[in-house]
Design a protein around this motif. Sequence first.
Motif, PDB file in Angstrom:
ATOM      1  N   LYS A 116       0.857  -1.189   0.000  1.00  0.00           N
ATOM      2  CA  LYS A 116       0.000   0.000   0.000  1.00  0.00           C
ATOM      3  C   LYS A 116       0.895   1.242   0.000  1.00  0.00           C
ATOM      4  O   LYS A 116       1.638   1.503   0.953  1.00  0.00           O
ATOM      5  N   SER A 138      -2.636   0.691  -3.891  1.00  0.00           N
ATOM      6  CA  SER A 138      -1.877  -0.568  -3.880  1.00  0.00           C
ATOM      7  C   SER A 138      -1.058  -0.713  -5.160  1.00  0.00           C
ATOM      8  O   SER A 138      -1.500  -0.319  -6.241  1.00  0.00           O
ATOM      9  N   SER A 172       5.067   0.626   3.630  1.00  0.00           N
ATOM     10  CA  SER A 172       3.628   0.644   3.397  1.00  0.00           C
ATOM     11  C   SER A 172       2.987   1.805   4.162  1.00  0.00           C
ATOM     12  O   SER A 172       3.363   2.118   5.305  1.00  0.00           O
TER      13      SER A 172
END
Length: 461
Positions: free
Chosen positions: A398, A403, A441
């Motif tokens: 992410k 994503s 992420s």
Amino acid sequence: MIFEKVQSTINKYNLIEEGDKIVLGLSGGPDSVCLLHILKRLKEQMNIEVYAAHLNHQIRGIEAQKDALYISRICEEMGITFFVKSINVPEYCDKHGLSVEEGARKLRYEMFEEIKKKTHSNKIAIGHNQNDQAETILMRIMRGTGLQGLRGIEYIRENGIIRPILDIDRIDIEKYCEQHNLNPRIDQTNLESIYTRNKIRLELIPYMKDNFNPNVIESIVRMSSSLRNDSDYIDHEANAKFEEVCKVNQDSVEINLQKYVNLHNAIKTRVLRKGIKQLLGDTNFVDQKHIEDVMELENENKIDKKITLPRGMFAYRRKNIIILTTKEIVNEEIEFCYNIPSNGFIKLKELNLIMETQTMSIDRYRSIKIDKTSKGFDFNKIKGGIIVRNRKQGDKIKLAGGSKKIKELFIDLKIPREDRCKIPIITDEEGIMCVGDNRISENYKIDSNTKEVLKVSFKKL
């Protein structure tokens, strides 16, 4: 007159030296017989040894046998040691998928090399003449040759092949044979327009002489000589650049792209050809189109691309180099998977790395110096156990924009294909936390609500 002119060519290009042992390709036709007679005259003068080699192609039946008998007689009369070999060339060409011209040439030169080795000779003499030179250049022009091809036939090659009568016109050669009563054999297939070279010799050149320039052969050869000088200069410059930008290994040549990309295209093509020659011994069957395909690998969007070249060669684009090689590169995937403690360290032996973890308060984290080998995660956002592993198919992370597949991320970051399995990926039970020291992420980043931090550091062993 012809003898003196051949001597001049020999001296100008240093074709023959005292004490040389020379294998002469003797077909029995005017060119090779003229050369045989001239070498015989030079034998005592220059203290050289001469061996004649004749191949019966089994194409012309009884005429071919007469050629062999003629060669036996003339060599015996001149006191020249000779070798005769008979091979079914059409059968060989059918078996190996070659044209008769290609197959016959290949077998002839293999025989010459065999006799050269057997007699401990150091030169192979071929009877190409001035007309052959002009015909060859015209053939190459029709195939779309470059400057290298316009050089024509070389007087001497690195493998010891020499062409002492390359400056002599075919008519003068025939007169020489008549003057010395040599009575050479005439191959009737040379008088038929069945091959490209024959069509050029029998149809195109006479047409050019009649309609454009009666001295067209001399003009073509003069052009070739001029271009050879230009080509020699560019080759000299290219050889110097080759030493600068290339690393030669046993089965490969590595081209430093940082130095290579700024070269002129004329130098680039020669650097590539020299690299191929280092690996194969020559550049036969490697066309300009193949060279241009390799040149395109320098573009950034070609990283990790592979090109298959003729004769079992490959070209690979890596991040900073182009690799020319005779060995196909097979990337071995490294697999690893380790549980990560919240405080402690583990050794990633497959990557030659030490991974150290520390859990600390946000205040302490902000007070210490963080280098680029370390990453910080919001400890309270981590779910379950943590592991470090290699990539897997379908992995996603992410990022700020949404994503992204790990494969696409590697491509964007220009990470070479062979290095992608060496990038450590840290995950918890719910997803990927980071990809090496490249990306973290969004789901695990430190924010204003963070109270505890997991600090992860990678150090090389």
